[in-house]
Motif scaffolding. Structure first.
Motif, mmCIF file in Angstrom:
data_model
loop_
_atom_site.group_PDB
_atom_site.id
_atom_site.type_symbol
_atom_site.label_atom_id
_atom_site.label_comp_id
_atom_site.label_asym_id
_atom_site.label_seq_id
_atom_site.Cartn_x
_atom_site.Cartn_y
_atom_site.Cartn_z
ATOM 1 N N ASP A 204 0.819 -1.214 0.000
ATOM 2 C CA ASP A 204 0.000 0.000 0.000
ATOM 3 C C ASP A 204 0.853 1.264 0.000
ATOM 4 O OD1 ASP A 204 1.033 -0.187 2.524
ATOM 5 O OD2 ASP A 204 -0.867 0.129 3.573
ATOM 6 N N ALA A 205 2.044 1.185 -0.617
ATOM 7 C CA ALA A 205 2.971 2.316 -0.608
ATOM 8 C C ALA A 205 2.337 3.570 -1.203
ATOM 9 C CB ALA A 205 4.253 1.952 -1.365
ATOM 10 N N ALA A 206 1.603 3.420 -2.301
ATOM 11 C CA ALA A 206 0.991 4.585 -2.944
ATOM 12 C C ALA A 206 -0.047 5.228 -2.032
ATOM 13 C CB ALA A 206 0.358 4.172 -4.270
ATOM 14 N N ALA A 207 -0.855 4.401 -1.370
ATOM 15 C CA ALA A 207 -1.865 4.929 -0.461
ATOM 16 C C ALA A 207 -1.213 5.647 0.712
ATOM 17 C CB ALA A 207 -2.759 3.795 0.041
ATOM 18 N N GLN A 208 -0.146 5.058 1.255
ATOM 19 C CA GLN A 208 0.553 5.699 2.362
ATOM 20 C C GLN A 208 1.147 7.035 1.938
ATOM 21 O OE1 GLN A 208 2.681 3.748 5.504
ATOM 22 N NE2 GLN A 208 2.613 1.807 4.398
ATOM 23 N N ALA A 209 1.758 7.064 0.757
ATOM 24 C CA ALA A 209 2.373 8.303 0.274
ATOM 25 C C ALA A 209 1.325 9.404 0.127
ATOM 26 C CB ALA A 209 3.078 8.047 -1.054
ATOM 27 N N ALA A 210 0.153 9.043 -0.393
ATOM 28 C CA ALA A 210 -0.914 10.032 -0.561
ATOM 29 C C ALA A 210 -1.376 10.565 0.794
ATOM 30 C CB ALA A 210 -2.080 9.413 -1.317
ATOM 31 N N ILE A 211 -1.500 9.683 1.780
ATOM 32 C CA ILE A 211 -1.954 10.095 3.111
ATOM 33 C C ILE A 211 -0.904 10.986 3.778
ATOM 34 C CG2 ILE A 211 -2.478 9.271 5.437
ATOM 35 C CD1 ILE A 211 -3.746 6.801 4.073
ATOM 36 N N ARG A 212 0.363 10.616 3.651
ATOM 37 C CA ARG A 212 1.432 11.428 4.257
ATOM 38 C C ARG A 212 1.459 12.831 3.633
ATOM 39 N NH1 ARG A 212 4.666 8.206 7.427
ATOM 40 N NH2 ARG A 212 4.477 5.959 7.034
ATOM 41 N N ALA A 213 1.250 12.903 2.328
ATOM 42 C CA ALA A 213 1.206 14.216 1.676
ATOM 43 C C ALA A 213 0.012 15.024 2.171
ATOM 44 C CB ALA A 213 1.140 14.033 0.159
ATOM 45 N N GLN A 214 -1.114 14.342 2.354
ATOM 46 C CA GLN A 214 -2.307 15.008 2.864
ATOM 47 C C GLN A 214 -2.070 15.538 4.276
ATOM 48 O OE1 GLN A 214 -5.582 12.373 3.658
ATOM 49 N NE2 GLN A 214 -7.115 14.004 3.649
ATOM 50 N N VAL A 215 -1.437 14.735 5.121
ATOM 51 C CA VAL A 215 -1.154 15.154 6.502
ATOM 52 C C VAL A 215 -0.252 16.382 6.517
ATOM 53 C CG1 VAL A 215 0.088 14.508 8.603
ATOM 54 C CG2 VAL A 215 -1.555 12.925 7.591
ATOM 55 N N THR A 216 0.782 16.372 5.685
ATOM 56 C CA THR A 216 1.694 17.525 5.622
ATOM 57 C C THR A 216 0.931 18.799 5.280
ATOM 58 O OG1 THR A 216 3.541 16.111 4.952
ATOM 59 C CG2 THR A 216 3.728 18.456 4.478
ATOM 60 N N LYS A 217 0.014 18.687 4.334
ATOM 61 C CA LYS A 217 -0.781 19.846 3.919
ATOM 62 C C LYS A 217 -1.730 20.294 5.033
ATOM 63 C CE LYS A 217 -3.969 21.354 0.266
ATOM 64 N NZ LYS A 217 -4.667 20.956 -0.985
ATOM 65 N N LEU A 218 -2.434 19.341 5.644
ATOM 66 C CA LEU A 218 -3.414 19.682 6.675
ATOM 67 C C LEU A 218 -2.756 20.263 7.924
ATOM 68 C CD1 LEU A 218 -5.794 16.574 6.480
ATOM 69 C CD2 LEU A 218 -6.220 18.866 5.585
ATOM 70 N N ALA A 219 -1.564 19.763 8.254
ATOM 71 C CA ALA A 219 -0.908 20.183 9.501
ATOM 72 C C ALA A 219 -0.181 21.512 9.370
ATOM 73 C CB ALA A 219 0.078 19.101 9.955
ATOM 74 N N ALA A 220 0.007 21.969 8.143
ATOM 75 C CA ALA A 220 0.849 23.146 7.927
ATOM 76 C C ALA A 220 0.355 24.377 8.682
ATOM 77 C CB ALA A 220 0.935 23.448 6.433
ATOM 78 N N ALA A 221 -0.955 24.551 8.761
ATOM 79 C CA ALA A 221 -1.508 25.761 9.389
ATOM 80 C C ALA A 221 -1.718 25.630 10.889
ATOM 81 C CB ALA A 221 -2.828 26.129 8.717
ATOM 82 N N LEU A 222 -1.570 24.435 11.444
ATOM 83 C CA LEU A 222 -1.912 24.244 12.862
ATOM 84 C C LEU A 222 -1.087 25.111 13.814
ATOM 85 C CD1 LEU A 222 -2.619 20.400 13.087
ATOM 86 C CD2 LEU A 222 -4.265 22.287 13.085
ATOM 87 N N PRO A 223 0.228 25.237 13.629
ATOM 88 C CA PRO A 223 0.990 26.050 14.595
ATOM 89 C C PRO A 223 0.545 27.503 14.665
ATOM 90 C CG PRO A 223 2.465 24.644 13.329
ATOM 91 C CD PRO A 223 1.114 24.559 12.670
ATOM 92 N N SER A 224 -0.030 28.023 13.594
ATOM 93 C CA SER A 224 -0.470 29.423 13.589
ATOM 94 C C SER A 224 -1.967 29.566 13.835
ATOM 95 C CB SER A 224 -0.109 30.067 12.244
ATOM 96 O OG SER A 224 -0.718 29.381 11.170
ATOM 97 N N THR A 225 -2.630 28.471 14.187
ATOM 98 C CA THR A 225 -4.069 28.489 14.467
ATOM 99 C C THR A 225 -4.285 28.193 15.946
ATOM 100 O OG1 THR A 225 -4.528 27.690 12.231
ATOM 101 C CG2 THR A 225 -6.303 27.517 13.851
#
Length: 421
Positions: A204-225
């Motif tokens: 499931d490498a492709a699925a994991q890679a997609a999820i990790r990319a999604q997490v990076t995007k979603l988490a980017a704004a958390l420190p400033s929120t």
């Protein structure tokens, strides 16, 4: 041998190893050992990067002279023989999650000592935890406690039979290969140069890679929120968790002297009148799911060795807002507030307070009533937890309100609820 009997299920990174069963060749009997391969100058790969972070070297994945110097300093500081090599003594002295993570990651090069860990009943150590995590990812919900006991042996026997290997219960090169972990410090083969073996990605490498990319995007704004909450129940859980700051991590700990990660969550929400499951993988699903970028204080964040499979969750933390969490991380560490990290983080958080419907009163049914009954039972009420607010529950609530100098109305509002912790 490092005592890991109370070891937390905390492998930080999940990258499958090199090669295949065919590459492993015939397995040969060997003395049981749980030592991971020695790693020194000339080694490269993710395992080196994890070790570099632990010893304070630049995490570039290349074990050179500067990394050797950092390892030597770390060994001296920990009263070990300063060899400059991550040897057996150093593996044992490393924080458990670091040792487990590095022992299951890819590594190659001239600085890696060719050795394949052989595990049998009663073996203990990081390599056993690597095995348990890998077997668990195939389906069996075995405990990850770094001890090769009956449960682990039964799972290994089942795996060996399913993969048409000799069902010996002994983990050798062929079994490591069947788990995709050849080429990690758990099993570096002597039959072929490590550098010549191609990495085998997980299915499931492709699925994991997609999820990790999604997490990076979603988490980017958390420190400033801010991510604050107005929910009084969540605030009470957070206050309890913060009050435990400085208490040591202990596998299986639910307080008050020590905690593991899920034990801290369990105790914090009990202090706010909410009962959660005991272990992290089961706490995933407590309340209502919320996208990571909408996380608020009191929400639960989860980490998994395979981010596409929540069944592989190994850690949980309580979100505090503004990119901060509080957790009980691993053996040798303490409950405390830390910056949110995204490695192996799942893209969904869970809000335990979301289903709580207050006020609740006689005639109500559902989750809130069941939680009320469980909270009262912890204080000796002896109610049936059936989710129905009937006469017995009413009697217990009125008695509780009277004991806490509240109007005995039988209506449970926020003020009454906050006394249930």
């Amino acid at each position: 041998m490092l005592d890991l009997r109370r070891f937390a299920a905390a492998s930080l990174v999940g990258i499958l190893g090199f090669g295949s069963f065919a590459a492993a060749g015939p397995s040969k009997p060997a003395a049981p050992t749980a030592d991971c391969a020695a790693i020194g100058v000339g080694s490269v790969g993710p395992a080196v990067q994890t070790l570099q972070r632990a010893v304070g070297a630049t995490p570039d994945g290349d074990f050179g002279p500067l990394t050797k110097r950092a390892v030597t300093s770390w060994q001296t500081a920990h009263k070990l023989t300063a060899t400059g090599v991550v040897d057996a003594a150093t593996w044992k002295a490393l924080p458990v999650p670091v040792a487990v993570a590095a022992c299951r990651q890819q590594v190659k090069g001239t600085g890696v000592t060719p050795t394949c860990t052989t595990l049998a009943r009663n073996a203990t150590g990081p390599a056993v935890a690597v095995l348990q995590n890998a077997v668990r990812a195939t389906g069996p919900r075995i405990a990850v406690d770094a001890e090769y006991g009956d449960q682990t042996r039964a799972a290994v026997l089942a795996l060996q039979s399913a993969r048409k290997l000799p069902a010996t219960g002994v983990v050798d090169a062929a079994t490591w290969a069947a788990l995709g972990l050849t080429g990690t410090p758990a099993c570096i083969l002597t039959s072929a140069p490590v550098a010549a073996v191609a990495p085998a990605p997980p299915p499931d490498a492709a699925a994991q890679a997609a999820i990790r990319a999604q997490v990076t995007k979603l988490a980017a704004a958390l420190p400033s929120t801010a991510g604050t909450t107005t929910n009084a129940v969540a605030k009470q859980a957070i206050a309890f968790a913060k009050a435990q700051t400085g208490k040591p991590y202990k596998w299986g700990g639910t307080g008050p002297a020590s905690y593991d990660c899920s034990g801290l969550v369990l105790a914090a929400y009990r202090a706010a009148g909410i009962t959660t499951p005991r272990v992290a993988a089961d706490q995933y699903g407590s309340g209502a799911s919320v996208p990571l970028d909408h996380a608020q204080a009191g929400d639960l964040l989860f980490y998994a060795s395979d981010v596409a499979k929540p069944a592989t969750i190994y850690h949980v933390a309580i979100y505090l807002g503004a990119g901060q969490v509080i957790d009980a991380p691993y053996t040798g560490a303490y409950v405390g507030t830390r910056k949110l990290w995204t490695q192996n983080l799942l893209p969904v958080v869970w809000r335990p307070v979301a289903p709580l419907a207050l006020p609740t009163k006689p005639g109500a049914t559902g989750w809130t009533v069941a939680q009320l009954q469980q909270a009262l039972d912890r204080h000796g009420a002896k109610l049936a937890v059936d989710g129905g607010y009937g006469p017995s529950t009413l009697s217990a609530v009125k008695a509780w309100q009277q004991a806490h100098k509240q109007a005995a109305t039988g209506v449970v509002d926020v003020a009454t609820w906050l006394t249930l912790g």
